[in-house]
Design a protein around this motif. Sequence first.
Motif, PDB file in Angstrom:
ATOM      1  N   GLY A   1      -1.097   2.269 -13.645  1.00 16.34           N
ATOM      2  CA  GLY A   1      -2.079   0.971 -13.690  1.00 16.34           C
ATOM      3  C   GLY A   1      -2.376   0.609 -12.439  1.00 16.34           C
ATOM      4  N   VAL A   2      -1.941   1.182 -11.022  1.00 14.50           N
ATOM      5  CA  VAL A   2      -1.786   1.130  -9.629  1.00 14.50           C
ATOM      6  C   VAL A   2      -3.234   0.547 -10.466  1.00 14.50           C
ATOM      7  CG1 VAL A   2      -2.265   1.746  -7.750  1.00 14.50           C
ATOM      8  CG2 VAL A   2      -0.300   2.592  -9.044  1.00 14.50           C
ATOM      9  N   PRO A   3      -4.464  -0.962 -10.006  1.00 16.74           N
ATOM     10  CA  PRO A   3      -5.374  -1.149  -9.629  1.00 16.74           C
ATOM     11  C   PRO A   3      -6.390  -0.390  -8.868  1.00 16.74           C
ATOM     12  CG  PRO A   3      -3.811  -3.176  -9.150  1.00 16.74           C
ATOM     13  CD  PRO A   3      -3.014  -1.968  -8.437  1.00 16.74           C
ATOM     14  N   LEU A   4      -5.850   0.000  -7.194  1.00 24.82           N
ATOM     15  CA  LEU A   4      -6.651   0.807  -6.575  1.00 24.82           C
ATOM     16  C   LEU A   4      -6.278   2.371  -6.686  1.00 24.82           C
ATOM     17  CD1 LEU A   4      -8.134  -1.959  -4.209  1.00 24.82           C
ATOM     18  CD2 LEU A   4      -9.376  -1.115  -5.908  1.00 24.82           C
ATOM     19  N   ARG A   5      -7.004   3.359  -7.183  1.00 23.78           N
ATOM     20  CA  ARG A   5      -6.685   4.766  -6.429  1.00 23.78           C
ATOM     21  C   ARG A   5      -7.293   5.275  -5.712  1.00 23.78           C
ATOM     22  NH1 ARG A   5      -6.158   2.367 -11.723  1.00 23.78           N
ATOM     23  NH2 ARG A   5      -8.151   4.291 -12.180  1.00 23.78           N
TER      24      ARG A   5
ATOM     25  N   PHE B   1       6.145   3.657  -8.083  1.00 20.00           N
ATOM     26  CA  PHE B   1       4.962   3.278  -8.894  1.00 20.00           C
ATOM     27  C   PHE B   1       5.516   1.842  -9.469  1.00 20.00           C
ATOM     28  CE2 PHE B   1       1.814   6.735  -7.683  1.00 20.00           C
ATOM     29  CZ  PHE B   1       1.794   6.292  -6.467  1.00 20.00           C
ATOM     30  N   ARG B   2       5.992   2.314 -10.196  1.00 19.62           N
ATOM     31  CA  ARG B   2       7.207   0.692 -11.243  1.00 19.62           C
ATOM     32  C   ARG B   2       7.468   0.228 -10.276  1.00 19.62           C
ATOM     33  NH1 ARG B   2       7.885   5.564 -15.010  1.00 19.62           N
ATOM     34  NH2 ARG B   2       5.484   5.023 -16.544  1.00 19.62           N
ATOM     35  N   GLU B   3       8.422   0.892  -9.479  1.00 19.17           N
ATOM     36  CA  GLU B   3       9.757  -0.296  -8.664  1.00 19.17           C
ATOM     37  C   GLU B   3       8.153  -1.376  -7.362  1.00 19.17           C
ATOM     38  OE1 GLU B   3      12.341   0.972  -5.073  1.00 19.17           O
ATOM     39  OE2 GLU B   3      12.086   2.036  -6.440  1.00 19.17           O
ATOM     40  N   ILE B   4       7.699  -0.410  -6.507  1.00 17.64           N
ATOM     41  CA  ILE B   4       6.706  -0.690  -5.591  1.00 17.64           C
ATOM     42  C   ILE B   4       5.527  -2.168  -6.634  1.00 17.64           C
ATOM     43  CG2 ILE B   4       5.666  -0.913  -3.744  1.00 17.64           C
ATOM     44  CD1 ILE B   4       6.946   1.578  -2.741  1.00 17.64           C
ATOM     45  N   ARG B   5       4.723  -1.605  -7.615  1.00 19.64           N
ATOM     46  CA  ARG B   5       3.736  -1.668  -8.033  1.00 19.64           C
ATOM     47  C   ARG B   5       2.336  -2.339  -6.528  1.00 19.64           C
ATOM     48  NH1 ARG B   5       4.431  -4.121 -12.960  1.00 19.64           N
ATOM     49  NH2 ARG B   5       2.723  -5.508 -12.711  1.00 19.64           N
ATOM     50  N   PRO B   6       2.085  -1.133  -6.375  1.00 24.02           N
ATOM     51  CA  PRO B   6       1.988  -1.047  -5.061  1.00 24.02           C
ATOM     52  C   PRO B   6      -0.112  -1.618  -5.601  1.00 24.02           C
ATOM     53  CG  PRO B   6       1.736   0.876  -5.733  1.00 24.02           C
ATOM     54  CD  PRO B   6       2.533  -0.222  -6.803  1.00 24.02           C
ATOM     55  N   ALA B   7      -0.769  -2.309  -4.339  1.00 20.17           N
ATOM     56  CA  ALA B   7      -2.410  -2.872  -4.892  1.00 20.17           C
ATOM     57  C   ALA B   7      -3.018  -1.381  -4.258  1.00 20.17           C
ATOM     58  CB  ALA B   7      -2.715  -3.769  -3.693  1.00 20.17           C
ATOM     59  N   THR B   8      -2.656  -0.670  -4.136  1.00 18.78           N
ATOM     60  CA  THR B   8      -3.482   0.450  -3.988  1.00 18.78           C
ATOM     61  C   THR B   8      -2.522   1.621  -3.814  1.00 18.78           C
ATOM     62  OG1 THR B   8      -3.701   0.725  -1.380  1.00 18.78           O
ATOM     63  CG2 THR B   8      -5.468  -0.870  -2.095  1.00 18.78           C
TER      64      THR B   8
ATOM     65  N   LEU C   1       0.895  -1.083  -0.120  1.00 14.91           N
ATOM     66  CA  LEU C   1       0.343   0.376   0.072  1.00 14.91           C
ATOM     67  C   LEU C   1       1.252   1.370  -0.364  1.00 14.91           C
ATOM     68  CD1 LEU C   1      -2.089  -1.165   2.961  1.00 14.91           C
ATOM     69  CD2 LEU C   1      -2.545  -1.656   0.498  1.00 14.91           C
ATOM     70  N   VAL C   2       0.817   2.188  -0.588  1.00 13.24           N
ATOM     71  CA  VAL C   2       1.208   3.235  -1.206  1.00 13.24           C
ATOM     72  C   VAL C   2       0.581   4.468  -0.475  1.00 13.24           C
ATOM     73  CG1 VAL C   2       2.827   5.391  -2.017  1.00 13.24           C
ATOM     74  CG2 VAL C   2       2.824   2.934  -2.420  1.00 13.24           C
TER      75      VAL C   2
END
Length: 381
Positions: free
Chosen positions: A105-109, A78-85, A5-6
């Motif tokens: 393309g983070v799934p949940l924003r 975000f590209r490094e972490i590839r967060p779900a949200t 999560l970010v």
Amino acid sequence: MKHSLVFVATTPFAVNAFLLTHLLALAKTHEVTLCVNTTTYPLAEEVARAVRVRHIDIARKISPWQDLHALFQLLRCFREIRPATVHSLTPKAGLLAMLAGWLTGVPLRFHTFTGQVWATRTGFGRSLLKGIDRLITLCASQVFADSASQCRFLEEEAVVRRGGISVLGQGSVAGVDLARFRPDPVARAALRAETGVADVEPVFLFVGRLVRDKGVFDLVEAFAALSVKHEQWELWVVGPDEEGLQAALQADGERLGARIRWFGPTLVPERYMAAADVFVLPSYREGFGSVIIEAAACGIPSIAYRIDGVIDAIVDGHTGLFVDKGNVQGISDAMNRLGAEISTRKTLGEAAHLRASNKFSSASVSSAWLDFYSSVLWGEA
């Protein structure tokens, strides 16, 4: 399974005030990264220990080159972490985080609105800033506000569609930590002794950023009118001088003979709230007015302008007093009333404490956040 999560905010000040309890709770079961400009304000140590902190050069004001740089920093993150949200707070952070989240393309924003900087603007500036909020909404999967009245305002202004925004819990972003913010006679006596203010003398308190929209010039003018008759009454001003206004405010106060103490920024606002008698927030815009609930939890009533957001934080005549926006004399009269009527401010303060404890504890608000994240992440799993 631990999700990544970010959270993105412009300054640690907002993180300390609004996200602290949620980050600590979510960090127990998820990998949490906080993206924030670490150079602008001290970050609470418990947050720094619990989550991964990434410095992002986010500026509070519009700064095209710095904003573009911050956007690229978020894209890399975000590209490094590839967060779900990704969940943002504050306008600039919201714009950059929602754009970066959408582009990567983070799934949940998610974005939480905590008051609109354009609410007091006119002309092109209002249109531009309002357009930014609309862009945030377009890039987000879901948006929230910190009060029901803010939801209505954003719907009426067509920033969000009808029914397209909601509140987590009863309102406020963080709620109030009842272990920190509480009536504390020992702390009251200690600070009163330190400042040399007798216990019987009323102290009015402002805690917040020193910016024009907070009504700080109105506050100084309103209190100065009282100082003519009540020379021993004091106003305490606590908070960072973000717009470089303190020198002008101090000059106004001294010219008008007002007894004002300037304490600067603090990580322990509860210390001042425990020692004060009345909280005053003549703000022209707020998302909710969480600081009012913190003061209420300490057992002191509030005086404020009747505006969206704050109308959810105060029950007029029961936990505090409302004054029409811009009515400086009205603020002065309300301060005079609560300064003089000890029984009234005690009754209002007790009711404020009870309401804050029952409806806005940080535990209950964090529970609402955890329930929300559990539901959306379970759906993504």
